[in-house]
Design a protein around this motif. Sequence first.
Motif, PDB file in Angstrom:
ATOM      1  N   PRO A  55      50.717 -13.810  -0.066  1.00 14.82           N
ATOM      2  CA  PRO A  55      49.647 -12.832   0.426  1.00 14.82           C
ATOM      3  C   PRO A  55      50.251 -11.823   1.610  1.00 14.82           C
ATOM      4  O   PRO A  55      50.121 -10.789   1.607  1.00 14.82           O
ATOM      5  CB  PRO A  55      48.494 -13.592   0.453  1.00 14.82           C
ATOM      6  CG  PRO A  55      48.589 -14.628  -0.135  1.00 14.82           C
ATOM      7  CD  PRO A  55      50.282 -15.125  -0.138  1.00 14.82           C
ATOM      8  N   GLU A  56      50.822 -12.537   2.555  1.00 11.28           N
ATOM      9  CA  GLU A  56      51.330 -11.965   3.690  1.00 11.28           C
ATOM     10  C   GLU A  56      52.498 -10.975   3.547  1.00 11.28           C
ATOM     11  O   GLU A  56      53.145 -10.014   4.431  1.00 11.28           O
ATOM     12  CB  GLU A  56      51.956 -12.654   4.760  1.00 11.28           C
ATOM     13  CG  GLU A  56      52.753 -14.010   4.344  1.00 11.28           C
ATOM     14  CD  GLU A  56      52.038 -15.160   4.080  1.00 11.28           C
ATOM     15  OE1 GLU A  56      50.909 -15.144   3.630  1.00 11.28           O
ATOM     16  OE2 GLU A  56      52.782 -16.186   4.535  1.00 11.28           O
ATOM     17  N   ASP A  57      53.168 -10.969   2.337  1.00 10.79           N
ATOM     18  CA  ASP A  57      53.918  -9.788   2.016  1.00 10.79           C
ATOM     19  C   ASP A  57      53.265  -8.705   1.553  1.00 10.79           C
ATOM     20  O   ASP A  57      54.034  -7.518   1.156  1.00 10.79           O
ATOM     21  CB  ASP A  57      54.881 -10.234   0.865  1.00 10.79           C
ATOM     22  CG  ASP A  57      55.829 -11.650   1.145  1.00 10.79           C
ATOM     23  OD1 ASP A  57      55.927 -12.323   0.388  1.00 10.79           O
ATOM     24  OD2 ASP A  57      56.472 -11.594   2.213  1.00 10.79           O
ATOM     25  N   THR A  58      52.139  -8.642   1.291  1.00  4.55           N
ATOM     26  CA  THR A  58      51.372  -7.343   0.845  1.00  4.55           C
ATOM     27  C   THR A  58      51.676  -6.239   1.853  1.00  4.55           C
ATOM     28  O   THR A  58      51.251  -6.494   3.174  1.00  4.55           O
ATOM     29  CB  THR A  58      49.989  -7.727   0.841  1.00  4.55           C
ATOM     30  OG1 THR A  58      49.674  -8.391  -0.138  1.00  4.55           O
ATOM     31  CG2 THR A  58      48.927  -6.338   0.661  1.00  4.55           C
ATOM     32  N   ALA A  59      52.027  -5.243   1.486  1.00  6.27           N
ATOM     33  CA  ALA A  59      52.452  -3.990   2.398  1.00  6.27           C
ATOM     34  C   ALA A  59      53.042  -2.843   1.561  1.00  6.27           C
ATOM     35  O   ALA A  59      53.163  -2.924   0.262  1.00  6.27           O
ATOM     36  CB  ALA A  59      53.507  -4.368   3.363  1.00  6.27           C
ATOM     37  N   VAL A  60      53.104  -1.572   2.241  1.00  2.75           N
ATOM     38  CA  VAL A  60      53.634  -0.363   1.519  1.00  2.75           C
ATOM     39  C   VAL A  60      55.176  -0.749   2.070  1.00  2.75           C
ATOM     40  O   VAL A  60      55.429  -0.877   3.182  1.00  2.75           O
ATOM     41  CB  VAL A  60      53.084   0.891   2.138  1.00  2.75           C
ATOM     42  CG1 VAL A  60      53.904   1.871   1.472  1.00  2.75           C
ATOM     43  CG2 VAL A  60      51.857   1.004   1.750  1.00  2.75           C
ATOM     44  N   TYR A  61      56.254  -0.680   1.103  1.00  4.55           N
ATOM     45  CA  TYR A  61      57.454  -1.001   1.078  1.00  4.55           C
ATOM     46  C   TYR A  61      58.076   0.339   1.058  1.00  4.55           C
ATOM     47  O   TYR A  61      57.925   1.122   0.059  1.00  4.55           O
ATOM     48  CB  TYR A  61      58.049  -1.643   0.057  1.00  4.55           C
ATOM     49  CG  TYR A  61      57.612  -3.297   0.532  1.00  4.55           C
ATOM     50  CD1 TYR A  61      56.374  -3.815   0.334  1.00  4.55           C
ATOM     51  CD2 TYR A  61      58.729  -4.285   0.867  1.00  4.55           C
ATOM     52  CE1 TYR A  61      56.104  -4.941   0.438  1.00  4.55           C
ATOM     53  CE2 TYR A  61      58.228  -5.654   1.066  1.00  4.55           C
ATOM     54  CZ  TYR A  61      56.992  -5.827   0.796  1.00  4.55           C
ATOM     55  OH  TYR A  61      56.824  -7.439   1.208  1.00  4.55           O
ATOM     56  N   TYR A  62      59.074   0.918   2.034  1.00  2.00           N
ATOM     57  CA  TYR A  62      59.855   1.779   2.161  1.00  2.00           C
ATOM     58  C   TYR A  62      61.466   1.621   2.252  1.00  2.00           C
ATOM     59  O   TYR A  62      61.877   0.531   2.951  1.00  2.00           O
ATOM     60  CB  TYR A  62      59.437   2.536   3.570  1.00  2.00           C
ATOM     61  CG  TYR A  62      58.030   2.925   3.896  1.00  2.00           C
ATOM     62  CD1 TYR A  62      56.993   2.064   4.351  1.00  2.00           C
ATOM     63  CD2 TYR A  62      57.594   4.210   3.425  1.00  2.00           C
ATOM     64  CE1 TYR A  62      55.643   2.352   4.461  1.00  2.00           C
ATOM     65  CE2 TYR A  62      56.306   4.425   3.627  1.00  2.00           C
ATOM     66  CZ  TYR A  62      55.511   3.827   4.090  1.00  2.00           C
ATOM     67  OH  TYR A  62      54.028   4.100   4.172  1.00  2.00           O
ATOM     68  N   CYS A  63      61.996   2.509   1.614  1.00  2.00           N
ATOM     69  CA  CYS A  63      63.484   2.787   1.497  1.00  2.00           C
ATOM     70  C   CYS A  63      64.012   3.537   2.600  1.00  2.00           C
ATOM     71  O   CYS A  63      63.340   4.636   2.722  1.00  2.00           O
ATOM     72  CB  CYS A  63      63.726   3.192   0.155  1.00  2.00           C
ATOM     73  SG  CYS A  63      65.507   3.310  -0.156  1.00  2.00           S
ATOM     74  N   ARG A  64      64.958   3.149   3.048  1.00  2.00           N
ATOM     75  CA  ARG A  64      65.595   3.969   4.440  1.00  2.00           C
ATOM     76  C   ARG A  64      67.051   4.150   4.038  1.00  2.00           C
ATOM     77  O   ARG A  64      67.688   3.153   3.762  1.00  2.00           O
ATOM     78  CB  ARG A  64      65.264   3.582   5.627  1.00  2.00           C
ATOM     79  CG  ARG A  64      65.657   4.575   6.836  1.00  2.00           C
ATOM     80  CD  ARG A  64      65.769   3.683   8.325  1.00  2.00           C
ATOM     81  NE  ARG A  64      66.809   2.986   8.332  1.00  2.00           N
ATOM     82  CZ  ARG A  64      67.134   2.192   9.162  1.00  2.00           C
ATOM     83  NH1 ARG A  64      66.356   2.166  10.259  1.00  2.00           N
ATOM     84  NH2 ARG A  64      68.250   1.300   9.298  1.00  2.00           N
ATOM     85  N   ALA A  65      67.498   5.476   4.419  1.00  2.00           N
ATOM     86  CA  ALA A  65      68.969   5.582   4.343  1.00  2.00           C
ATOM     87  C   ALA A  65      69.388   6.220   5.613  1.00  2.00           C
ATOM     88  O   ALA A  65      68.826   7.054   6.372  1.00  2.00           O
ATOM     89  CB  ALA A  65      69.192   6.729   3.186  1.00  2.00           C
ATOM     90  N   THR A  66      70.436   5.648   6.006  1.00  2.00           N
ATOM     91  CA  THR A  66      71.169   5.880   7.341  1.00  2.00           C
ATOM     92  C   THR A  66      72.336   7.000   6.920  1.00  2.00           C
ATOM     93  O   THR A  66      73.342   6.166   6.467  1.00  2.00           O
ATOM     94  CB  THR A  66      71.220   4.979   8.128  1.00  2.00           C
ATOM     95  OG1 THR A  66      70.224   4.081   8.607  1.00  2.00           O
ATOM     96  CG2 THR A  66      72.090   5.552   9.563  1.00  2.00           C
TER      97      THR A  66
END
Length: 116
Positions: free
Chosen positions: A88-99
Amino acid sequence: QVQLVESGGGLVQPGGSLRLSCAASGRTFSTYGMAWYRQAPGKEREFVARIGSSGSITYYADSVKGRFTISRDSAKIAVYLQMNSLKPEDTAVYYCRATVNGNNYWGQGTQVTVSS
């Protein structure tokens, strides 16, 4: 300019699995450093995992180590996050980032909800 589009989020029960995808633009994808971050309600965005341009070096947050796996496919110009044993603590909005050349680019995010 680099564009990133995440997909694969959804609702899953505790202990379940999801695979997130991040489709990237750009002909020099193989040189991008890629990472996943997440942001839960009321919390700051936090690091989850990252992968080097060659794909051979990966780093994980302690909270996901052993459960999540980051990978990349240069042919498909994409990066993935395989998430197992979700909590349950993995609940979140997940974002991808490119550098790219010292600049960071973000996707719009995909919602992951872990709940029974």
